[in-house]
Design a protein around this motif. Structure first.
Motif, PDB file in Angstrom:
ATOM      1  N   GLU A  87      -2.345   4.617   8.297  1.00 58.33           N
ATOM      2  CA  GLU A  87      -2.160   5.145   9.550  1.00 58.33           C
ATOM      3  C   GLU A  87      -0.920   6.355   9.568  1.00 58.33           C
ATOM      4  OE1 GLU A  87      -3.220   6.529  13.272  1.00 58.33           O
ATOM      5  OE2 GLU A  87      -4.292   5.407  11.969  1.00 58.33           O
ATOM      6  N   LEU A  88       0.304   5.491   9.181  1.00 57.66           N
ATOM      7  CA  LEU A  88       1.289   6.336   9.239  1.00 57.66           C
ATOM      8  C   LEU A  88       1.352   7.479   8.353  1.00 57.66           C
ATOM      9  CD1 LEU A  88       4.162   3.706   8.985  1.00 57.66           C
ATOM     10  CD2 LEU A  88       3.924   5.251  10.857  1.00 57.66           C
ATOM     11  N   CYS A  89       0.609   7.388   7.118  1.00 51.58           N
ATOM     12  CA  CYS A  89       0.253   8.573   6.261  1.00 51.58           C
ATOM     13  C   CYS A  89      -0.619   9.527   6.920  1.00 51.58           C
ATOM     14  CB  CYS A  89      -0.346   7.912   5.065  1.00 51.58           C
ATOM     15  SG  CYS A  89       0.841   6.961   3.974  1.00 51.58           S
ATOM     16  N   LYS A  90      -1.643   8.912   7.614  1.00 51.55           N
ATOM     17  CA  LYS A  90      -2.605   9.984   8.505  1.00 51.55           C
ATOM     18  C   LYS A  90      -1.795  10.603   9.319  1.00 51.55           C
ATOM     19  CE  LYS A  90      -6.715   7.200   8.365  1.00 51.55           C
ATOM     20  NZ  LYS A  90      -7.799   6.349   9.122  1.00 51.55           N
ATOM     21  N   ARG A  91      -0.890  10.349   9.898  1.00 48.13           N
ATOM     22  CA  ARG A  91       0.069  11.098  10.856  1.00 48.13           C
ATOM     23  C   ARG A  91       1.127  11.752  10.260  1.00 48.13           C
ATOM     24  NH1 ARG A  91       0.497   7.013  16.078  1.00 48.13           N
ATOM     25  NH2 ARG A  91      -1.712   6.058  15.642  1.00 48.13           N
ATOM     26  N   GLY A  92       0.943  12.172   8.897  1.00 49.99           N
ATOM     27  CA  GLY A  92       1.897  12.870   8.201  1.00 49.99           C
ATOM     28  C   GLY A  92       3.428  12.306   7.626  1.00 49.99           C
ATOM     29  N   TYR A  93       3.530  11.074   7.914  1.00 52.94           N
ATOM     30  CA  TYR A  93       4.731  10.418   7.560  1.00 52.94           C
ATOM     31  C   TYR A  93       4.942  10.296   6.172  1.00 52.94           C
ATOM     32  CZ  TYR A  93       5.429   9.742  12.505  1.00 52.94           C
ATOM     33  OH  TYR A  93       5.752   9.731  13.735  1.00 52.94           O
ATOM     34  N   ARG A  94       6.019  10.385   5.398  1.00 53.39           N
ATOM     35  CA  ARG A  94       6.061   9.894   4.210  1.00 53.39           C
ATOM     36  C   ARG A  94       6.638   8.366   4.065  1.00 53.39           C
ATOM     37  NH1 ARG A  94      10.430  11.957   1.863  1.00 53.39           N
ATOM     38  NH2 ARG A  94       9.488  11.482  -0.349  1.00 53.39           N
ATOM     39  N   VAL A  95       6.022   7.560   3.607  1.00 53.46           N
ATOM     40  CA  VAL A  95       6.039   5.891   3.644  1.00 53.46           C
ATOM     41  C   VAL A  95       6.636   5.451   2.408  1.00 53.46           C
ATOM     42  CG1 VAL A  95       4.925   3.904   4.575  1.00 53.46           C
ATOM     43  CG2 VAL A  95       4.363   6.122   5.532  1.00 53.46           C
ATOM     44  N   GLY A  96       7.385   4.279   2.418  1.00 55.69           N
ATOM     45  CA  GLY A  96       7.780   3.492   1.301  1.00 55.69           C
ATOM     46  C   GLY A  96       7.415   2.169   1.718  1.00 55.69           C
ATOM     47  N   SER A  97       7.556   1.590   0.552  1.00 58.40           N
ATOM     48  CA  SER A  97       7.399  -0.082   0.939  1.00 58.40           C
ATOM     49  C   SER A  97       8.207  -0.933  -0.002  1.00 58.40           C
ATOM     50  CB  SER A  97       5.870  -0.397   0.861  1.00 58.40           C
ATOM     51  OG  SER A  97       5.317  -0.573  -0.511  1.00 58.40           O
ATOM     52  N   ILE A  98       8.316  -2.395   0.406  1.00 61.58           N
ATOM     53  CA  ILE A  98       9.140  -3.135  -0.309  1.00 61.58           C
ATOM     54  C   ILE A  98       8.401  -4.571  -0.210  1.00 61.58           C
ATOM     55  CG2 ILE A  98      11.319  -4.389  -0.743  1.00 61.58           C
ATOM     56  CD1 ILE A  98      12.879  -2.328   0.589  1.00 61.58           C
ATOM     57  N   LYS A  99       7.817  -4.856  -1.253  1.00 58.63           N
ATOM     58  CA  LYS A  99       7.216  -6.312  -1.181  1.00 58.63           C
ATOM     59  C   LYS A  99       8.253  -7.353  -1.881  1.00 58.63           C
ATOM     60  CE  LYS A  99       4.002  -9.419  -1.695  1.00 58.63           C
ATOM     61  NZ  LYS A  99       3.600 -10.273  -0.562  1.00 58.63           N
ATOM     62  N   ASN A 100       8.465  -8.480  -1.152  1.00 61.11           N
ATOM     63  CA  ASN A 100       9.103  -9.541  -1.535  1.00 61.11           C
ATOM     64  C   ASN A 100       8.428 -10.448  -2.385  1.00 61.11           C
ATOM     65  OD1 ASN A 100      11.950 -10.144  -1.485  1.00 61.11           O
ATOM     66  ND2 ASN A 100      11.419 -12.061  -0.397  1.00 61.11           N
ATOM     67  N   ILE A 101       8.900 -10.619  -3.590  1.00 59.30           N
ATOM     68  CA  ILE A 101       7.918 -11.518  -4.563  1.00 59.30           C
ATOM     69  C   ILE A 101       8.775 -13.159  -4.671  1.00 59.30           C
ATOM     70  CG2 ILE A 101       6.984 -12.025  -6.753  1.00 59.30           C
ATOM     71  CD1 ILE A 101       5.806  -9.643  -5.385  1.00 59.30           C
ATOM     72  N   HIS A 102       8.067 -14.126  -4.253  1.00 59.40           N
ATOM     73  CA  HIS A 102       8.737 -15.221  -4.016  1.00 59.40           C
ATOM     74  C   HIS A 102       8.591 -16.009  -5.568  1.00 59.40           C
ATOM     75  CE1 HIS A 102       9.663 -14.772   0.151  1.00 59.40           C
ATOM     76  NE2 HIS A 102       8.412 -14.301   0.063  1.00 59.40           N
ATOM     77  N   PHE A 103       7.668 -15.876  -6.480  1.00 51.09           N
ATOM     78  CA  PHE A 103       7.448 -16.408  -7.452  1.00 51.09           C
ATOM     79  C   PHE A 103       8.754 -16.411  -8.338  1.00 51.09           C
ATOM     80  CE2 PHE A 103       3.292 -14.845  -6.291  1.00 51.09           C
ATOM     81  CZ  PHE A 103       2.672 -15.964  -5.621  1.00 51.09           C
ATOM     82  N   GLU A 104       8.913 -17.528  -8.947  1.00 50.96           N
ATOM     83  CA  GLU A 104      10.125 -17.665  -9.785  1.00 50.96           C
ATOM     84  C   GLU A 104       9.945 -17.016 -11.309  1.00 50.96           C
ATOM     85  OE1 GLU A 104      13.389 -20.796 -11.281  1.00 50.96           O
ATOM     86  OE2 GLU A 104      12.056 -21.640  -9.750  1.00 50.96           O
ATOM     87  N   GLY A 105      10.738 -16.126 -11.604  1.00 51.88           N
ATOM     88  CA  GLY A 105      10.417 -15.671 -13.084  1.00 51.88           C
ATOM     89  C   GLY A 105       9.399 -14.531 -13.056  1.00 51.88           C
ATOM     90  N   PHE A 106       9.293 -14.142 -11.694  1.00 50.58           N
ATOM     91  CA  PHE A 106       8.518 -12.946 -11.644  1.00 50.58           C
ATOM     92  C   PHE A 106       8.993 -11.627 -12.315  1.00 50.58           C
ATOM     93  CE2 PHE A 106       7.975  -8.685  -9.803  1.00 50.58           C
ATOM     94  CZ  PHE A 106       6.783  -8.531  -9.742  1.00 50.58           C
ATOM     95  N   ALA A 107       8.372 -10.761 -13.231  1.00 50.65           N
ATOM     96  CA  ALA A 107       8.922  -9.683 -13.784  1.00 50.65           C
ATOM     97  C   ALA A 107       7.760  -8.777 -14.148  1.00 50.65           C
ATOM     98  CB  ALA A 107       9.814  -9.870 -15.036  1.00 50.65           C
ATOM     99  N   LEU A 108       7.595  -7.442 -14.145  1.00 49.44           N
ATOM    100  CA  LEU A 108       6.708  -6.577 -14.469  1.00 49.44           C
ATOM    101  C   LEU A 108       6.827  -6.353 -16.080  1.00 49.44           C
ATOM    102  CD1 LEU A 108       6.875  -3.845 -11.556  1.00 49.44           C
ATOM    103  CD2 LEU A 108       4.984  -5.663 -12.103  1.00 49.44           C
ATOM    104  N   ASP A 109       7.798  -6.135 -16.585  1.00 52.30           N
ATOM    105  CA  ASP A 109       8.352  -5.992 -17.976  1.00 52.30           C
ATOM    106  C   ASP A 109       7.893  -7.173 -18.738  1.00 52.30           C
ATOM    107  OD1 ASP A 109       8.593  -4.431 -20.050  1.00 52.30           O
ATOM    108  OD2 ASP A 109      10.820  -4.340 -19.765  1.00 52.30           O
ATOM    109  N   THR A 110       7.370  -7.116 -20.081  1.00 50.37           N
ATOM    110  CA  THR A 110       7.084  -8.260 -20.855  1.00 50.37           C
ATOM    111  C   THR A 110       8.159  -8.240 -22.193  1.00 50.37           C
ATOM    112  OG1 THR A 110       5.436  -7.232 -21.850  1.00 50.37           O
ATOM    113  CG2 THR A 110       5.036  -8.672 -19.894  1.00 50.37           C
ATOM    114  N   VAL A 111       8.219  -9.436 -22.425  1.00 45.96           N
ATOM    115  CA  VAL A 111       9.182  -9.732 -23.640  1.00 45.96           C
ATOM    116  C   VAL A 111       8.554  -8.826 -24.772  1.00 45.96           C
ATOM    117  CG1 VAL A 111      10.094 -11.242 -25.424  1.00 45.96           C
ATOM    118  CG2 VAL A 111       9.518 -11.901 -22.959  1.00 45.96           C
ATOM    119  N   GLY A 112       9.513  -8.091 -25.509  1.00 51.71           N
ATOM    120  CA  GLY A 112       8.951  -7.376 -26.764  1.00 51.71           C
ATOM    121  C   GLY A 112       8.482  -5.958 -26.720  1.00 51.71           C
ATOM    122  N   THR A 113       8.486  -5.567 -25.263  1.00 49.45           N
ATOM    123  CA  THR A 113       8.238  -4.008 -25.159  1.00 49.45           C
ATOM    124  C   THR A 113       9.402  -3.346 -25.319  1.00 49.45           C
ATOM    125  OG1 THR A 113       8.735  -4.128 -22.708  1.00 49.45           O
ATOM    126  CG2 THR A 113       6.504  -4.624 -23.208  1.00 49.45           C
TER     127      THR A 113
END
Length: 263
Positions: free
Chosen positions: A32-58
């Motif tokens: 809805e904010l985007c519909k109104r012409g606003y630029r929107v960012g977000s932050i998602k808190n991840i509670h899982f221990e050891g969470f990482a997007l990157d993987t070993v070896g890349t």
């Protein structure tokens, strides 16, 4: 007489219990904010221990292992910034130049909050003086609770965002209590709560007026995170000088040039 233009980054959080409707609420608010012409960012808190997007070896993982403090993965469809440490929210928010930043799952800050719950028991366990509204599954049975408005984000996102726009219009986004500050005469939390209740103004925060910028003769007052970003970057540069005194004011003037000549 100088005209002051206040530019606010508007930050708020949606938090609550698991399966209460947090992500759906955030999704509808952002849409809805985007519909109104606003630029929107977000932050998602991840509670899982050891969470990482990157993987070993890349390749990017190997860059981090080699000691890079920040790795940028630039692809055809997206750009990912990888920082191998948990950053404080104040630092993360200096990366944004958006109109709104919506945080999900973050409750231990001084920003306005929307609490998503399933029942009244969960409200009583989690509500505080910075909760401005309720949403989630409770909205199927309630429209208000002890003076706090309840919004169904699925059915009435427009009214919820109307409310957010009104509440955030003049709110200074505090994140953490500034230790031993009290330059305004009260704690950061008290001032944040009073602003949300309409009993104080964001301009009463003395820390939020430490950095000013002039455009010609027009003085522009920046929000806290813009000030923090500028202040940290300048202090990092000047701290390398023997003559640097952190208690002295810093003045920088950018002169307009034309064909390589200052004008």
């Amino acid at each position: 007489m100088l005209i002051k233009e206040v530019i606010f980054l508007k930050v708020f959080s949606v938090f609550g219990v698991t399966q209460s409707g947090k992500t759906t609420t955030v999704e509808k608010i952002i849409n809805e904010l985007c519909k109104r012409g606003y630029r929107v960012g977000s932050i998602k808190n991840i509670h899982f221990e050891g969470f990482a997007l990157d993987t070993v070896g890349t390749n990017t993982w190997r860059h981090k292992q080699a000691g890079a403090e920040m790795v940028v993965a630039r692809g055809l469809m997206e750009t990912d910034v990888l920082i191998p440490q948990k950053l404080p929210l104040e630092k993360i928010l200096t990366f944004f130049d958006h109109d709104y930043v919506v945080m999900e799952g973050i409750s231990n800050t001084l920003v306005p909050k929307i609490l998503c719950v399933k029942n009244e028991k969960e409200i009583e366990e989690r509500k505080n003086d910075l909760v401005i509204a309720l949403s989630g599954r409770i909205s199927n049975v309630k429209t208000t609770y002890k003076g706090i408005p309840v919004f169904n984000a699925l059915l009435d996102a427009e009214r919820l965002v109307d409310f957010i726009e009104d509440k955030m219009n003049h709110y200074l986004p505090f994140i953490n209590e500034i230790e031993h500050c009290q330059k305004c005469g009260s704690s950061c939390r008290t001032l944040a709560s009073q602003i949300l209740k309409g009993k104080a103004k964001s301009s009463e925060c003395m820390v939020s007026n430490e950095v000013t910028v002039k455009l010609g003769s027009q003085e522009i007052s920046l929000d806290y995170f813009q000030q923090l970003n500028i202040k940290r970057r300048l202090e990092k540069v000047f701290s390398q000088l023997d003559s640097y005194d952190p208690d002295r004011d810093i003045t920088i003037k950018i002169r307009k040039t034309k064909n390589g000549m200052a004008v």
